[in-house]
Design a protein around this motif. Structure first.
Motif, PDB file in Angstrom:
ATOM      1  N   UNK A 201       0.756  -1.299   0.087  1.00 38.64           N
ATOM      2  CA  UNK A 201       0.022  -0.069  -0.034  1.00 38.64           C
ATOM      3  C   UNK A 201       0.832   1.192   0.080  1.00 38.64           C
ATOM      4  N   UNK A 202       2.048   1.224   0.334  1.00 40.56           N
ATOM      5  CA  UNK A 202       2.989   2.017   0.201  1.00 40.56           C
ATOM      6  C   UNK A 202       3.417   2.712  -1.175  1.00 40.56           C
ATOM      7  N   UNK A 203       3.218   1.736  -2.000  1.00 45.15           N
ATOM      8  CA  UNK A 203       3.647   2.222  -3.517  1.00 45.15           C
ATOM      9  C   UNK A 203       5.003   1.345  -3.798  1.00 45.15           C
ATOM     10  N   UNK A 312      16.180  -0.846   0.151  1.00 40.88           N
ATOM     11  CA  UNK A 312      15.176   0.517   0.020  1.00 40.88           C
ATOM     12  C   UNK A 312      14.025   0.204   0.737  1.00 40.88           C
ATOM     13  N   UNK A 313      13.817   1.066   1.776  1.00 38.80           N
ATOM     14  CA  UNK A 313      12.551   1.119   2.412  1.00 38.80           C
ATOM     15  C   UNK A 313      11.680   2.088   1.866  1.00 38.80           C
ATOM     16  N   UNK A 314      10.515   1.545   1.341  1.00 42.47           N
ATOM     17  CA  UNK A 314       9.400   2.437   0.685  1.00 42.47           C
ATOM     18  C   UNK A 314       8.529   2.808   1.829  1.00 42.47           C
ATOM     19  N   UNK A 315       8.327   3.999   2.126  1.00 42.26           N
ATOM     20  CA  UNK A 315       7.515   4.736   2.921  1.00 42.26           C
ATOM     21  C   UNK A 315       6.469   5.761   2.396  1.00 42.26           C
ATOM     22  N   UNK A 316       5.113   5.791   2.797  1.00 39.88           N
ATOM     23  CA  UNK A 316       4.121   6.742   2.488  1.00 39.88           C
ATOM     24  C   UNK A 316       4.510   7.844   2.907  1.00 39.88           C
ATOM     25  N   UNK A 317       4.675   9.127   2.475  1.00 37.16           N
ATOM     26  CA  UNK A 317       5.073  10.317   3.182  1.00 37.16           C
ATOM     27  C   UNK A 317       3.892  10.787   3.704  1.00 37.16           C
ATOM     28  N   UNK A 318       2.811  10.439   3.630  1.00 38.23           N
ATOM     29  CA  UNK A 318       1.580  10.978   4.092  1.00 38.23           C
ATOM     30  C   UNK A 318       1.108  10.329   5.743  1.00 38.23           C
ATOM     31  N   UNK A 338      18.685   2.680   2.783  1.00 36.55           N
ATOM     32  CA  UNK A 338      18.034   4.051   2.117  1.00 36.55           C
ATOM     33  C   UNK A 338      16.623   3.953   2.136  1.00 36.55           C
ATOM     34  N   UNK A 339      16.155   5.211   2.160  1.00 41.42           N
ATOM     35  CA  UNK A 339      14.390   5.445   2.183  1.00 41.42           C
ATOM     36  C   UNK A 339      14.025   5.933   0.891  1.00 41.42           C
ATOM     37  N   UNK A 340      12.927   5.449   0.322  1.00 40.19           N
ATOM     38  CA  UNK A 340      12.256   5.962  -0.875  1.00 40.19           C
ATOM     39  C   UNK A 340      10.864   6.560  -0.108  1.00 40.19           C
ATOM     40  N   UNK A 341      10.459   7.813  -0.271  1.00 48.08           N
ATOM     41  CA  UNK A 341       9.472   8.556   0.101  1.00 48.08           C
ATOM     42  C   UNK A 341       8.384   8.559  -0.964  1.00 48.08           C
ATOM     43  N   UNK A 342       7.296   8.016  -0.996  1.00 49.01           N
ATOM     44  CA  UNK A 342       6.337   8.144  -2.119  1.00 49.01           C
ATOM     45  C   UNK A 342       5.204   9.069  -1.536  1.00 49.01           C
ATOM     46  N   UNK A 343       4.582   9.484  -2.603  1.00 48.17           N
ATOM     47  CA  UNK A 343       3.201  10.238  -2.344  1.00 48.17           C
ATOM     48  C   UNK A 343       3.818  11.557  -1.580  1.00 48.17           C
ATOM     49  N   UNK A 344       4.889  12.009  -2.067  1.00 53.73           N
ATOM     50  CA  UNK A 344       5.350  13.445  -1.559  1.00 53.73           C
ATOM     51  C   UNK A 344       4.447  14.725  -2.135  1.00 53.73           C
ATOM     52  N   UNK A 345       3.922  14.259  -3.359  1.00 60.26           N
ATOM     53  CA  UNK A 345       2.980  15.470  -3.892  1.00 60.26           C
ATOM     54  C   UNK A 345       1.753  15.581  -3.285  1.00 60.26           C
ATOM     55  N   UNK A 346       1.218  16.769  -3.219  1.00 57.34           N
ATOM     56  CA  UNK A 346      -0.115  16.965  -2.710  1.00 57.34           C
ATOM     57  C   UNK A 346      -0.065  16.788  -1.168  1.00 57.34           C
ATOM     58  N   UNK A 347       1.099  17.226  -0.626  1.00 60.99           N
ATOM     59  CA  UNK A 347       1.072  16.966   1.006  1.00 60.99           C
ATOM     60  C   UNK A 347       2.026  17.883   1.648  1.00 60.99           C
ATOM     61  N   UNK A 348       1.801  18.305   2.714  1.00 58.51           N
ATOM     62  CA  UNK A 348       2.718  19.352   3.246  1.00 58.51           C
ATOM     63  C   UNK A 348       3.282  18.583   4.500  1.00 58.51           C
ATOM     64  N   UNK A 349       3.621  17.179   4.126  1.00 60.03           N
ATOM     65  CA  UNK A 349       4.434  16.483   5.292  1.00 60.03           C
ATOM     66  C   UNK A 349       5.700  16.364   4.936  1.00 60.03           C
ATOM     67  N   UNK A 350       6.333  16.786   4.195  1.00 58.62           N
ATOM     68  CA  UNK A 350       7.610  16.762   3.674  1.00 58.62           C
ATOM     69  C   UNK A 350       8.864  16.671   4.811  1.00 58.62           C
ATOM     70  N   UNK A 351       8.383  16.983   6.094  1.00 58.29           N
ATOM     71  CA  UNK A 351       9.434  16.931   7.185  1.00 58.29           C
ATOM     72  C   UNK A 351       9.390  15.800   7.650  1.00 58.29           C
ATOM     73  N   UNK A 352       8.680  14.793   7.159  1.00 60.50           N
ATOM     74  CA  UNK A 352       8.847  13.413   7.358  1.00 60.50           C
ATOM     75  C   UNK A 352      10.676  13.048   7.128  1.00 60.50           C
TER      76      UNK A 352
END
Length: 392
Positions: A201-203, A312-318, A338-352
């Motif tokens: 579900x994280x992509x 690489x660990x895939x995480x949902x940025x939301x 390493x981390x892959x942050x998905x769904x970084x678009x459309x969210x102001x949660x980039x501080x993760x």
């Protein structure tokens, strides 16, 4: 009188002769009440005998031209191989999208810092804004403390000065000097091997396919391993991604041993001289075996054939704190690099990005900025912060 008797006798004799001829005449086959009516009688004719029908059909077939046999349907055309753009400059090209999604955070901070009065309430508001963006309490406190010190030293706060101060503090927290290289290059005659892990579900599978596109765009040959054998759709999805860029996919039946699939994928990569092998793993199991135990096994089995260069660990940025908890569990099991942050678009949660790096000591290497096939980009701290502070 004699003449009358004579005439009667002649008539009787003639009648007997005629009747005898009729009685002894041979009957035609099929004659009788079921015999076909005579021509011109007006009655409907019965069907001809089977042999006659066959002869007539044969004659008709000879007389009429035979239609050509129907052609067998053509096999489906192979999908056209696409040429993805290279990795260089991807984040720059996607910067406008990143700026739109993060503008609430960056512009909010800039507006507060540029206000006439920076009292305790203003600094508290800055800290709250950072925490809301999933920067984390510790990092938010450090950013605010650094900003307060700089404001006291500078004395004045022009828009350019405020932007420069905030940019410097954010970059310091993100860690511009961390090694964000995705190790996909061949070494010692063997391909670079990357394991992709994460909760379903994280992509995760989509990220595996998009990473293959990044590498193919850079001119590398790639083999994909569909080791998420507990979800049939994952292998099908990965095959679709691979077909688009000409990357072969190693898969087995649903429920097969994931470690076996991963081993075969790496073996194929070695045999074919591929540059990279990317293994997609399960994010959830349908058995009693623990997921982390299974992932550890996959890594150990693969390393009998070749070194695993990146996990690489895939995480949902939301997902915020939930994503961080996931990261801790995976990091303990398979040495995430390493981390892959998905769904970084459309969210102001980039501080993760700041928080997960601080907690794990692992860099964010890739970010997903949309649903398009080429919306995965290598993470560049400076480009990220500049997009964060870009005016809308």
């Amino acid at each position: 009188m004699d003449y009358t008797i004579f005439a009667v006798a002649v008539f009787v004799v003639a009648l007997l002769v005629f009747g005898g001829v009729v009685l002894i005449r041979p009957r035609r086959p099929g004659a009788g009440k079921d015999a076909p009516p005579a021509e011109g009688s007006g009655a409907t004719a019965t069907a001809p005998a089977p042999e006659e029908e066959g002869e007539r059909a044969g004659a008709a077939a000879e007389a009429e031209p035979q239609a050509p046999p129907a052609e067998a349907p053509a096999p489906p055309a192979a999908p056209e191989i696409e040429t993805p753009p290279p990795s260089a400059g991807r984040l720059v090209r996607l910067r406008a999208r990143l700026a739109r999604s993060q503008s609430a955070l960056g512009q909010g901070l800039l507006n507060i810092l540029a206000s006439d009065t920076l009292d305790d309430d203003a600094w508290e508001e800055i800290e709250d804004t950072l925490i809301t963006a999933d920067v984390g309490v510790t990092s938010a406190s450090q950013i605010v403390e650094g900003l307060r010190t700089k404001v006291k030293v500078l004395g004045t706060r022009s828009p350019d000065e405020v932007r420069a101060m905030l940019r410097g503090e954010l970059l310091a927290q993100i860690g511009p000097d961390m090694d964000r290289t995705v190790h996909t290059g061949p070494h010692q005659g063997r391909p670079g091997v990357v394991m992709v892990v994460g909760v379903n579900g994280t992509g995760k599978t989509t990220t595996t396919g998009k990473l293959a596109r990044v590498l193919v765009g850079d001119g590398k040959s790639v083999v994909l391993g569909a080791a998420d054998t507990f979800r049939a759709a994952a292998a099908d999805q990965l095959e679709t991604w691979g077909a688009r860029v000409g990357a072969p996919v190693v898969r087995k039946d649903e429920g097969a041993d994931p470690a076996s699939v991963a081993f075969d994928a790496v073996s194929r990569g070695v045999e074919e001289g591929a540059d990279s092998v990317i293994v997609d793993t399960a994010g959830r199991l349908h058995t009693k075996t623990g997921l982390m135990d299974e992932l550890g096994k996959v890594k150990r089995v693969v390393e009998k054939k070749s070194q695993v260069d990146d996990v690489l660990l895939v995480l949902d940025a939301t997902t915020g704190q939930n994503g961080l908890r996931q990261a801790r569990v995976f990091a303990e099991a398979v040495d995430v690099s390493g981390i892959v942050l998905t769904k970084l678009d459309g969210t102001a949660k980039g501080g993760i990005i700041i928080q997960v790096q601080r907690e794990l000591g692992v860099p964010v290497k890739l970010v997903g900025l949309g649903e398009g096939p080429d919306d995965l980009a290598p993470f560049d701290p400076e480009e990220f912060v500049d997009a964060l502070l870009e005016e809308g």
